[in-house]
Structures are given as structure tokens and as C-alpha cells.
Design a protein around this motif. Structure first.
Motif, PDB file in Angstrom:
ATOM      1  N   VAL A   1       5.569  -3.509  -3.039  1.00  0.00           N
ATOM      2  CA  VAL A   1       4.494  -3.368  -2.050  1.00  0.00           C
ATOM      3  C   VAL A   1       5.008  -3.729  -0.668  1.00  0.00           C
ATOM      4  O   VAL A   1       4.728  -3.025   0.318  1.00  0.00           O
ATOM      5  N   ARG A   2       5.773  -4.796  -0.564  1.00  0.00           N
ATOM      6  CA  ARG A   2       6.298  -5.210   0.740  1.00  0.00           C
ATOM      7  C   ARG A   2       7.233  -4.157   1.330  1.00  0.00           C
ATOM      8  O   ARG A   2       7.145  -3.823   2.523  1.00  0.00           O
ATOM      9  N   ALA A   3       8.113  -3.601   0.508  1.00  0.00           N
ATOM     10  CA  ALA A   3       9.041  -2.574   0.996  1.00  0.00           C
ATOM     11  C   ALA A   3       8.280  -1.317   1.397  1.00  0.00           C
ATOM     12  O   ALA A   3       8.590  -0.685   2.419  1.00  0.00           O
ATOM     13  N   THR A   4       7.282  -0.949   0.630  1.00  0.00           N
ATOM     14  CA  THR A   4       6.492   0.245   0.927  1.00  0.00           C
ATOM     15  C   THR A   4       5.686   0.052   2.212  1.00  0.00           C
ATOM     16  O   THR A   4       5.553   0.986   3.008  1.00  0.00           O
ATOM     17  N   ALA A   5       5.190  -1.152   2.432  1.00  0.00           N
ATOM     18  CA  ALA A   5       4.486  -1.447   3.687  1.00  0.00           C
ATOM     19  C   ALA A   5       5.441  -1.302   4.878  1.00  0.00           C
ATOM     20  O   ALA A   5       5.052  -0.790   5.936  1.00  0.00           O
ATOM     21  N   GLU A   6       6.690  -1.728   4.703  1.00  0.00           N
ATOM     22  CA  GLU A   6       7.695  -1.554   5.770  1.00  0.00           C
ATOM     23  C   GLU A   6       7.909  -0.077   6.065  1.00  0.00           C
ATOM     24  O   GLU A   6       8.031   0.318   7.230  1.00  0.00           O
ATOM     25  N   LEU A   7       7.944   0.750   5.026  1.00  0.00           N
ATOM     26  CA  LEU A   7       8.099   2.188   5.254  1.00  0.00           C
ATOM     27  C   LEU A   7       6.901   2.750   6.018  1.00  0.00           C
ATOM     28  O   LEU A   7       7.063   3.593   6.903  1.00  0.00           O
ATOM     29  N   ALA A   8       5.710   2.266   5.687  1.00  0.00           N
ATOM     30  CA  ALA A   8       4.503   2.730   6.377  1.00  0.00           C
ATOM     31  C   ALA A   8       4.521   2.329   7.847  1.00  0.00           C
ATOM     32  O   ALA A   8       3.967   3.032   8.692  1.00  0.00           O
ATOM     33  N   ALA A   9       5.177   1.216   8.148  1.00  0.00           N
ATOM     34  CA  ALA A   9       5.224   0.728   9.535  1.00  0.00           C
ATOM     35  C   ALA A   9       6.371   1.338  10.341  1.00  0.00           C
ATOM     36  O   ALA A   9       6.446   1.131  11.556  1.00  0.00           O
ATOM     37  N   ALA A  10       7.240   2.110   9.693  1.00  0.00           N
ATOM     38  CA  ALA A  10       8.395   2.698  10.390  1.00  0.00           C
ATOM     39  C   ALA A  10       7.922   3.642  11.487  1.00  0.00           C
ATOM     40  O   ALA A  10       7.034   4.465  11.265  1.00  0.00           O
ATOM     41  N   PRO A  11       8.505   3.534  12.670  1.00  0.00           N
ATOM     42  CA  PRO A  11       8.111   4.418  13.772  1.00  0.00           C
ATOM     43  C   PRO A  11       8.369   5.883  13.422  1.00  0.00           C
ATOM     44  O   PRO A  11       9.415   6.226  12.880  1.00  0.00           O
ATOM     45  N   ASP A  12       7.401   6.717  13.702  1.00  0.00           N
ATOM     46  CA  ASP A  12       7.498   8.160  13.470  1.00  0.00           C
ATOM     47  C   ASP A  12       7.856   8.516  12.032  1.00  0.00           C
ATOM     48  O   ASP A  12       8.458   9.562  11.783  1.00  0.00           O
ATOM     49  N   ALA A  13       7.535   7.632  11.099  1.00  0.00           N
ATOM     50  CA  ALA A  13       7.826   7.858   9.672  1.00  0.00           C
ATOM     51  C   ALA A  13       9.294   8.211   9.456  1.00  0.00           C
ATOM     52  O   ALA A  13       9.627   9.016   8.597  1.00  0.00           O
ATOM     53  N   SER A  14      10.163   7.611  10.253  1.00  0.00           N
ATOM     54  CA  SER A  14      11.594   7.904  10.121  1.00  0.00           C
ATOM     55  C   SER A  14      12.160   7.185   8.900  1.00  0.00           C
ATOM     56  O   SER A  14      11.675   6.134   8.498  1.00  0.00           O
ATOM     57  N   PRO A  15      13.215   7.767   8.298  1.00  0.00           N
ATOM     58  CA  PRO A  15      13.822   7.153   7.116  1.00  0.00           C
ATOM     59  C   PRO A  15      14.360   5.752   7.418  1.00  0.00           C
ATOM     60  O   PRO A  15      14.908   5.502   8.494  1.00  0.00           O
TER      61      PRO A  15
END
Length: 152
Positions: A11-25
Motif C-alpha cells: 500500500v505504501r509503495a502504491t501510494a508513492e506511485l499515485a503521488a508521482a508527478p505526471d504519473a511518471s515511472p
């Protein structure tokens, strides 16, 4: 009820992905460092999340992981199920697969009610909520009930 380290990290890692600017990898190493998650363990978690369609991976110099769907469509329940399976198990069985007799016959109602309540919370909260630092009002209300923060 116990939340596994695997589910918490997922969940924590997935939340970090959601917070990534412009949904960048985001590379796994960056996710691991941002949330203080052991890198090798996170790699296994990301494989599970990818296999279950929660995240996608991108190759190349600017590669990494992204959410496979918009953050508003990925719930905490989706992530937990992807790495741990069904939300509520009793002795490795789904509550609906159990049968009790005698004085314990109504215990099944307790386990099913627990499952309903776990779903009610985890299916409401999305990765977009977590990335924004919010949770739905119904969940926030539960954190304000008497004894919510006490370990009993």
C-alpha cells in the motif's frame, strides 16, 4: 485482525506511485528508499502487484513502475488482495466456506460482519486519497470514535 508487512509495504509503495508527478515511472529503488522498504522484498511485492494488474512496469533508462489504472480507481482493498489474497480469512478459509455448530454456530455471523466492515473501509480509500493526504469522511469519522487509537 493483522495487516501483514507485505500488505503494508504494498500500500505504501502504491501510494508513492499515485503521488508521482505526471504519473511518471518510478524505479523500485526510489520507492524502497522513499518508504524505507527492503528493496528485494519490494521487488517481490511489485511482481505480485504487476501480475494482479495493479501496477505496470516500464523498461529503459527512464523506466520503473506506474499504476495500471488511475489512482482514483485503485483501492487499498485492491492492493491488499493483490499481495495477500482475500481480506478476511479464518484458518485459511473464507468465512462463507465455514460451518459451525452448537454454541459457536453464530460465530460465522461475527466473521462475516468483520469481513463486511473491513471491506467497507478498505474499498473506500483510494490511492488518490492517500497521495493527497486524505481519507473519505466515513473513514476519518471512525478514527475519531472513543477508543479508536487505544491498543486493547
Amino acid at each position: 485482525m493483522r495487516v501483514s508487512a507485505k500488505a503494508d509495504y504494498a500500500v505504501r509503495a502504491t501510494a508513492e506511485l499515485a503521488a508521482a508527478p505526471d504519473a511518471s515511472p518510478v524505479p523500485a529503488e526510489v520507492l524502497a528508499q522513499a518508504q524505507d522498504i527492503p528493496h528485494r522484498f519490494l521487488e517481490a511485492i511489485l511482481r505480485d502487484l504487476r501480475r494482479e494488474g495493479v501496477v505496470a512496469s516500464r523498461r529503459g533508462a527512464s523506466g520503473g513502475y506506474v499504476l495500471a489504472r488511475p489512482a482514483e480507481q485503485v483501492t487499498v482493498a485492491d492492493v491488499v488482495r493483490a499481495v495477500d489474497g482475500p481480506l478476511v480469512f479464518v484458518r485459511d478459509h473464507r468465512p462463507s466456506d465455514l460451518d459451525y455448530t452448537g454454541a459457536a454456530s453464530t460465530l460465522l455471523d461475527v466473521w462475516v460482519a468483520l469481513r463486511v466492515n473491513v471491506r467497507a473501509v478498505l474499498e473506500q480509500v483510494t490511492m488518490a486519497d492517500l497521495a493527497a493526504g486524505t481519507v473519505p469522511d466515513g473513514v476519518r469519522h471512525l478514527t475519531r470514535t472513543d477508543g479508536a487509537w487505544e491498543n486493547n
